[in-house]
Design a protein around this motif. Structure first.
Motif, PDB file in Angstrom:
ATOM      1  N   GLU A  38       0.857  -1.178   0.000  1.00  0.00           N
ATOM      2  CA  GLU A  38       0.000   0.000   0.000  1.00  0.00           C
ATOM      3  C   GLU A  38       0.894   1.229   0.000  1.00  0.00           C
ATOM      4  O   GLU A  38       2.030   1.183   0.464  1.00  0.00           O
ATOM      5  CB  GLU A  38      -0.945   0.003   1.206  1.00  0.00           C
ATOM      6  N   SER A  39       0.385   2.315  -0.532  1.00  0.00           N
ATOM      7  CA  SER A  39       1.172   3.540  -0.651  1.00  0.00           C
ATOM      8  C   SER A  39       1.191   4.285   0.683  1.00  0.00           C
ATOM      9  O   SER A  39       0.199   4.326   1.409  1.00  0.00           O
ATOM     10  CB  SER A  39       0.557   4.424  -1.735  1.00  0.00           C
ATOM     11  N   LEU A  40       2.330   4.860   0.993  1.00  0.00           N
ATOM     12  CA  LEU A  40       2.488   5.680   2.182  1.00  0.00           C
ATOM     13  C   LEU A  40       3.212   6.940   1.733  1.00  0.00           C
ATOM     14  O   LEU A  40       4.390   6.890   1.373  1.00  0.00           O
ATOM     15  CB  LEU A  40       3.308   4.930   3.245  1.00  0.00           C
ATOM     16  N   ASP A  41       2.508   8.043   1.712  1.00  0.00           N
ATOM     17  CA  ASP A  41       3.077   9.283   1.203  1.00  0.00           C
ATOM     18  C   ASP A  41       3.542  10.136   2.382  1.00  0.00           C
ATOM     19  O   ASP A  41       2.796  10.376   3.327  1.00  0.00           O
ATOM     20  CB  ASP A  41       2.039  10.042   0.387  1.00  0.00           C
ATOM     21  N   SER A  42       4.783  10.583   2.312  1.00  0.00           N
ATOM     22  CA  SER A  42       5.315  11.384   3.401  1.00  0.00           C
ATOM     23  C   SER A  42       6.385  12.321   2.886  1.00  0.00           C
ATOM     24  O   SER A  42       7.112  12.007   1.951  1.00  0.00           O
ATOM     25  CB  SER A  42       5.908  10.460   4.466  1.00  0.00           C
ATOM     26  N   SER A  43       6.479  13.468   3.493  1.00  0.00           N
ATOM     27  CA  SER A  43       7.571  14.375   3.191  1.00  0.00           C
ATOM     28  C   SER A  43       8.533  14.338   4.381  1.00  0.00           C
ATOM     29  O   SER A  43       8.132  14.078   5.509  1.00  0.00           O
ATOM     30  CB  SER A  43       7.058  15.794   2.945  1.00  0.00           C
ATOM     31  N   VAL A  44       9.795  14.565   4.119  1.00  0.00           N
ATOM     32  CA  VAL A  44      10.813  14.507   5.160  1.00  0.00           C
ATOM     33  C   VAL A  44      11.573  15.832   5.195  1.00  0.00           C
ATOM     34  O   VAL A  44      11.606  16.555   4.205  1.00  0.00           O
ATOM     35  CB  VAL A  44      11.790  13.334   4.919  1.00  0.00           C
ATOM     36  N   PRO A  45      12.196  16.142   6.319  1.00  0.00           N
ATOM     37  CA  PRO A  45      12.942  17.398   6.416  1.00  0.00           C
ATOM     38  C   PRO A  45      14.102  17.447   5.410  1.00  0.00           C
ATOM     39  O   PRO A  45      14.927  16.529   5.348  1.00  0.00           O
ATOM     40  CB  PRO A  45      13.478  17.399   7.845  1.00  0.00           C
ATOM     41  N   ALA A  46      14.151  18.500   4.628  1.00  0.00           N
ATOM     42  CA  ALA A  46      15.198  18.657   3.616  1.00  0.00           C
ATOM     43  C   ALA A  46      16.588  18.719   4.247  1.00  0.00           C
ATOM     44  O   ALA A  46      17.569  18.265   3.650  1.00  0.00           O
ATOM     45  CB  ALA A  46      14.937  19.911   2.785  1.00  0.00           C
ATOM     46  N   ALA A  47      16.681  19.250   5.459  1.00  0.00           N
ATOM     47  CA  ALA A  47      17.976  19.403   6.124  1.00  0.00           C
ATOM     48  C   ALA A  47      18.668  18.060   6.362  1.00  0.00           C
ATOM     49  O   ALA A  47      19.895  18.002   6.476  1.00  0.00           O
ATOM     50  CB  ALA A  47      17.799  20.136   7.455  1.00  0.00           C
TER      51      ALA A  47
END
Length: 85
Positions: A38-47
């Protein structure tokens, strides 16, 4: 100090009743030939530069394909299990 023991502001997270008995070990699932995903969409800290570091890891280890989904699965499963979920 371990990361899960780091002080935080606000209300601390609740600890769950424990890993559900009907959830198999991550290694058992990831070693199967066919895995329903299943898809899990997440953004992470660019730093943290995770994309760059992953690419460097793949290059240094001469990997054509890096199983990012499997890596995320292991990390999240451990994180949730540690907190009783």
């Amino acid at each position: 100090m371990r990361p899960e023991e780091a002080p935080s502001e606000g209300t601390p997270w609740a600890h769950g009743p424990g890993r559900p008995k009907d959830i198999p070990a991550t290694a058992v699932i990831l070693n199967q030939r066919i895995i329903t995903r299943e898809s899990l969409d997440s953004s992470v800290p660019a730093a943290l530069k995770l994309k760059k570091r992953l690419k460097r890891f793949a290059l240094d280890n001469e990997l054509d394909h890096l199983p990012i989904g499997d890596i995320v699965s292991v990390a999240l499963d451990e994180w949730l299990t540690t907190r009783g979920f």
